[in-house]
Design an enzyme around this catalytic site. Structure first.
Site, PDB file in Angstrom:
ATOM      1  N   HIS A 254       0.831  -1.207   0.000  1.00  0.00           N
ATOM      2  CA  HIS A 254       0.000   0.000   0.000  1.00  0.00           C
ATOM      3  C   HIS A 254       0.866   1.259   0.000  1.00  0.00           C
ATOM      4  O   HIS A 254       0.924   2.003   0.983  1.00  0.00           O
ATOM      5  CB  HIS A 254      -0.954  -0.015   1.198  1.00  0.00           C
ATOM      6  CG  HIS A 254      -2.079  -0.981   1.049  1.00  0.00           C
ATOM      7  ND1 HIS A 254      -2.144  -2.180   1.719  1.00  0.00           N
ATOM      8  CD2 HIS A 254      -3.194  -0.939   0.261  1.00  0.00           C
ATOM      9  CE1 HIS A 254      -3.243  -2.830   1.375  1.00  0.00           C
ATOM     10  NE2 HIS A 254      -3.898  -2.103   0.496  1.00  0.00           N
ATOM     11  N   ASN A 255       1.520   1.472  -1.116  1.00  0.00           N
ATOM     12  CA  ASN A 255       2.345   2.670  -1.286  1.00  0.00           C
ATOM     13  C   ASN A 255       1.882   3.397  -2.557  1.00  0.00           C
ATOM     14  O   ASN A 255       0.883   2.994  -3.172  1.00  0.00           O
ATOM     15  CB  ASN A 255       3.826   2.269  -1.371  1.00  0.00           C
ATOM     16  CG  ASN A 255       4.040   1.154  -2.391  1.00  0.00           C
ATOM     17  OD1 ASN A 255       3.494   1.229  -3.495  1.00  0.00           O
ATOM     18  ND2 ASN A 255       4.788   0.119  -2.023  1.00  0.00           N
ATOM     19  N   SER A 256       2.596   4.427  -2.940  1.00  0.00           N
ATOM     20  CA  SER A 256       2.088   5.231  -4.058  1.00  0.00           C
ATOM     21  C   SER A 256       2.200   4.513  -5.394  1.00  0.00           C
ATOM     22  O   SER A 256       1.527   4.893  -6.360  1.00  0.00           O
ATOM     23  CB  SER A 256       2.791   6.589  -4.113  1.00  0.00           C
ATOM     24  OG  SER A 256       4.111   6.470  -4.593  1.00  0.00           O
TER      25      SER A 256
ATOM     26  N   HIS B  29       1.229   1.412  -5.822  1.00  0.00           N
ATOM     27  CA  HIS B  29      -0.088   0.752  -5.920  1.00  0.00           C
ATOM     28  C   HIS B  29      -1.143   1.775  -6.366  1.00  0.00           C
ATOM     29  O   HIS B  29      -1.971   1.481  -7.234  1.00  0.00           O
ATOM     30  CB  HIS B  29      -0.473   0.149  -4.572  1.00  0.00           C
ATOM     31  CG  HIS B  29      -1.926  -0.199  -4.459  1.00  0.00           C
ATOM     32  ND1 HIS B  29      -2.551  -1.134  -5.258  1.00  0.00           N
ATOM     33  CD2 HIS B  29      -2.908   0.306  -3.638  1.00  0.00           C
ATOM     34  CE1 HIS B  29      -3.832  -1.204  -4.942  1.00  0.00           C
ATOM     35  NE2 HIS B  29      -4.081  -0.344  -3.967  1.00  0.00           N
TER      36      HIS B  29
ATOM     37  N   HIS C 175      -7.146   6.720  -2.866  1.00  0.00           N
ATOM     38  CA  HIS C 175      -7.994   5.741  -2.174  1.00  0.00           C
ATOM     39  C   HIS C 175      -7.287   5.003  -1.033  1.00  0.00           C
ATOM     40  O   HIS C 175      -7.954   4.438  -0.180  1.00  0.00           O
ATOM     41  CB  HIS C 175      -8.574   4.729  -3.171  1.00  0.00           C
ATOM     42  CG  HIS C 175      -7.633   3.622  -3.524  1.00  0.00           C
ATOM     43  ND1 HIS C 175      -6.603   3.783  -4.420  1.00  0.00           N
ATOM     44  CD2 HIS C 175      -7.547   2.341  -3.072  1.00  0.00           C
ATOM     45  CE1 HIS C 175      -5.930   2.647  -4.510  1.00  0.00           C
ATOM     46  NE2 HIS C 175      -6.468   1.758  -3.706  1.00  0.00           N
ATOM     47  N   ASP C 176      -5.955   5.019  -1.012  1.00  0.00           N
ATOM     48  CA  ASP C 176      -5.226   4.357   0.081  1.00  0.00           C
ATOM     49  C   ASP C 176      -4.259   5.320   0.772  1.00  0.00           C
ATOM     50  O   ASP C 176      -3.325   4.866   1.453  1.00  0.00           O
ATOM     51  CB  ASP C 176      -4.427   3.153  -0.448  1.00  0.00           C
ATOM     52  CG  ASP C 176      -5.271   1.885  -0.559  1.00  0.00           C
ATOM     53  OD1 ASP C 176      -6.202   1.728   0.260  1.00  0.00           O
ATOM     54  OD2 ASP C 176      -4.995   1.073  -1.454  1.00  0.00           O
TER      55      ASP C 176
ATOM     56  N   ASP D  67      -8.747  -1.601  -8.242  1.00  0.00           N
ATOM     57  CA  ASP D  67      -7.994  -1.794  -6.986  1.00  0.00           C
ATOM     58  C   ASP D  67      -7.567  -3.245  -6.790  1.00  0.00           C
ATOM     59  O   ASP D  67      -6.523  -3.505  -6.191  1.00  0.00           O
ATOM     60  CB  ASP D  67      -8.892  -1.336  -5.827  1.00  0.00           C
ATOM     61  CG  ASP D  67      -8.143  -1.206  -4.518  1.00  0.00           C
ATOM     62  OD1 ASP D  67      -6.899  -1.053  -4.553  1.00  0.00           O
ATOM     63  OD2 ASP D  67      -8.785  -1.236  -3.459  1.00  0.00           O
TER      64      ASP D  67
ATOM     65  N   GLN E 175      -3.616 -16.481  -3.361  1.00  0.00           N
ATOM     66  CA  GLN E 175      -3.924 -15.758  -4.588  1.00  0.00           C
ATOM     67  C   GLN E 175      -5.048 -16.446  -5.354  1.00  0.00           C
ATOM     68  O   GLN E 175      -5.941 -15.789  -5.885  1.00  0.00           O
ATOM     69  CB  GLN E 175      -2.672 -15.650  -5.477  1.00  0.00           C
ATOM     70  CG  GLN E 175      -1.656 -14.642  -4.967  1.00  0.00           C
ATOM     71  CD  GLN E 175      -2.168 -13.222  -5.072  1.00  0.00           C
ATOM     72  OE1 GLN E 175      -2.789 -12.710  -4.132  1.00  0.00           O
ATOM     73  NE2 GLN E 175      -1.948 -12.568  -6.183  1.00  0.00           N
TER      74      GLN E 175
HETATM   75 ZN   LIG Z   1      -5.873  -0.093  -2.888  1.00  0.00          ZN
END
Ligand SMILES: [Zn+2]
Length: 447
Positions: free
Chosen positions: A210-212, A214, A250-251, A364, A415
């Site tokens: 969850h970084n930029s 993504h 969004h995150d 997402d 997965q």
């Molecule tokens: Zn996300």
């Protein structure tokens, strides 16, 4: 440290205290120390640095240090210079240079010719128009931005390398330009760039997933969906703006742990948001706090009605990225689809929100539908972050969630389960709205 420890967790409290000393000695922090200090800074912000019970944990020098760390003096030469995130002390960088004349003067919105040159109708834009609008000096970045709407060819990891870990502002600004929204909505580009740079900085680079990068990936996925199918022609400019911004933010500020962890640790955020979509509520609030900074507020000239429309839509789209809302979101969309068919022009404005929520949610969770090398890389990153959460749970003496347990969980099996029960139903539903995208981009391998 009863209150401090109860709030932070005794394990993390000890890590935070150790980290403060390392910070004072200007030593690098580990990911866990960074996380602990951020939680502590967040707590101090909540109690405004004046909780007498914290005296049990922090001496005056430590408290003073953290307060000054939390609120550094703004820098005159840095637009929007204010709080910086932990371990992000480099000056803010802009990846895409401003186009000459890009600043929108107060009270004007460019000529009709400018508007036409900026893209006209989104459905009519061409890659050549997009290229002319990008204005980057790096030929490889420019090549990548020409492929901004290409699901297969675009490699966001490569863009992250080329942009020194700042792909989000490049992709978001590129897509807004490409769709002609800056000109048609009279968006002041300097403020928009400030905002996107602040948003990118607020993503935590220490998070494996969850970084930029993504966030940039989600914006690019959205761009590919908008380009592939005619539903985007049914969207107003405000809806397009909202959906792109929602994907970008969004995150933002994601702590690298999920909502369940925040609830189990009785975190400050869980208390603030009553255990409801904690991270998602936080992302929305963080985004609008950044937008409220004068130098960032590129929507300040919107009418109150337009601003409220965009804000409401962005918030609703972000909240719908909570995986706990996955099934409800699909059912909501499917119900409207049965009622009005796939032409969004026939949908009421309120119900169109369900379609926009679906598109961003699909973007997402779209990693497994990417080309295999990218899919595998993303899958590993997701689990690196989940396993790091499992380590935190173990350190706090909590039962380790199965999916976060590096000794028990299987990355391939997780997965496959994710694809079968989450991605597949979502993309099957998306196919009703965006059939070309789902068919053309070989997403049928997951269907
Ligand atoms: Zn996300």
């Amino acid at each position: 440290m009863p209150l401090f420890g109860r709030w932070l967790g005794s394990g993390l409290a000890k890590v935070a205290l150790r980290a403060i000393d390392r910070l004072k000695r200007k030593e690098d922090l580990t990911a866990d120390e960074e996380y602990a200090v951020e939680r502590l800074c967040s707590w101090l912000a909540r109690v405004q640095g004046a909780d007498p019970l914290l005296d049990e944990a922090l001496d005056d020098a430590q408290r003073e240090f953290l307060l000054s760390y939390r609120l550094p003096a703004p820098e005159a030469d840095t637009p929007g210079g204010g709080r910086r995130s932990i371990a992000r002390t480099a000056p803010r960088q802009y990846i895409l240079p401003a186009r000459s004349g890009a600043r929108t003067p107060r009270g004007s919105c460019g000529s009709a010719a400018d508007l036409a040159a900026a893209g006209g109708e989104p459905s009519r834009h061409s890659s050549e128009e997009g290229e002319a609008l990008l204005g980057t000096n790096d030929p490889e970045v420019e090549r990548m931005l020409r492929a901004l709407e290409d699901w297969e060819a675009f490699d966001v990891f490569r863009l992250a390398e080329l942009t020194d870990g700042r792909p989000l502002q490049t992709v978001a600004l590129g897509l807004l330009r490409r769709r002609g929204l800056l000109a048609r909505l009279c968006l002041p580009e300097d403020r928009l760039r400030n905002f996107l740079a602040d948003v990118e900085e607020a993503y935590h680079p220490g998070n494996p997933y969850h970084n930029s990068t993504h966030a940039a990936d989600v914006v690019q996925a959205l761009g590919a969906m908008l380009a592939a199918d005619s539903f985007s022609r049914q969207l107003s400019d405000l809806e397009q703006l909202a959906v792109i911004l929602a994907a970008a933010v969004h995150d933002v500020g994601h702590p690298g742990v999920n909502n369940d962890f925040l609830i189990r640790t009785q975190s400050e955020a869980a208390v603030a948001y009553n255990d409801q979509s904690i991270n998602e509520n936080m992302h929305g609030a963080a985004a609008f706090k950044l937008l409220a900074k004068k130098e960032n507020n590129f929507l300040s000239r919107f009418s109150e009605e337009d601003y409220r429309f965009v804000r409401r839509l962005i918030i609703r789209i972000i909240l719908a990225t909570d995986m706990a809302r996955h099934t409800d979101g699909l059912e909501d969309f499917a119900a409207s689809l049965r009622l009005w068919g796939p032409d969004l022009g026939a949908w009421t404005p309120d119900k169109r929100t369900a379609a926009l929520q679906l598109v961003v949610h699909a973007a997402d969770i779209s990693n497994p539908a990417r080309p295999l090398p990218l899919c595998r890389r993303w899958g590993q990153k997701v689990h690196d972050e989940l396993f790091a959460q499992g380590d935190k749970e173990a350190a706090l003496g909590l039962a380790v969630s199965f999916i976060c347990d590096r000794r028990r969980a299987s990355v391939p099996q997780s997965q496959l389960t994710f694809v079968e029960y989450v991605v597949k139903p979502c993309f099957s539903t998306l196919g009703e709205l965006a059939p070309n995208f789902v068919a053309k981009n070989h997403t049928d391998c997951i269907l």
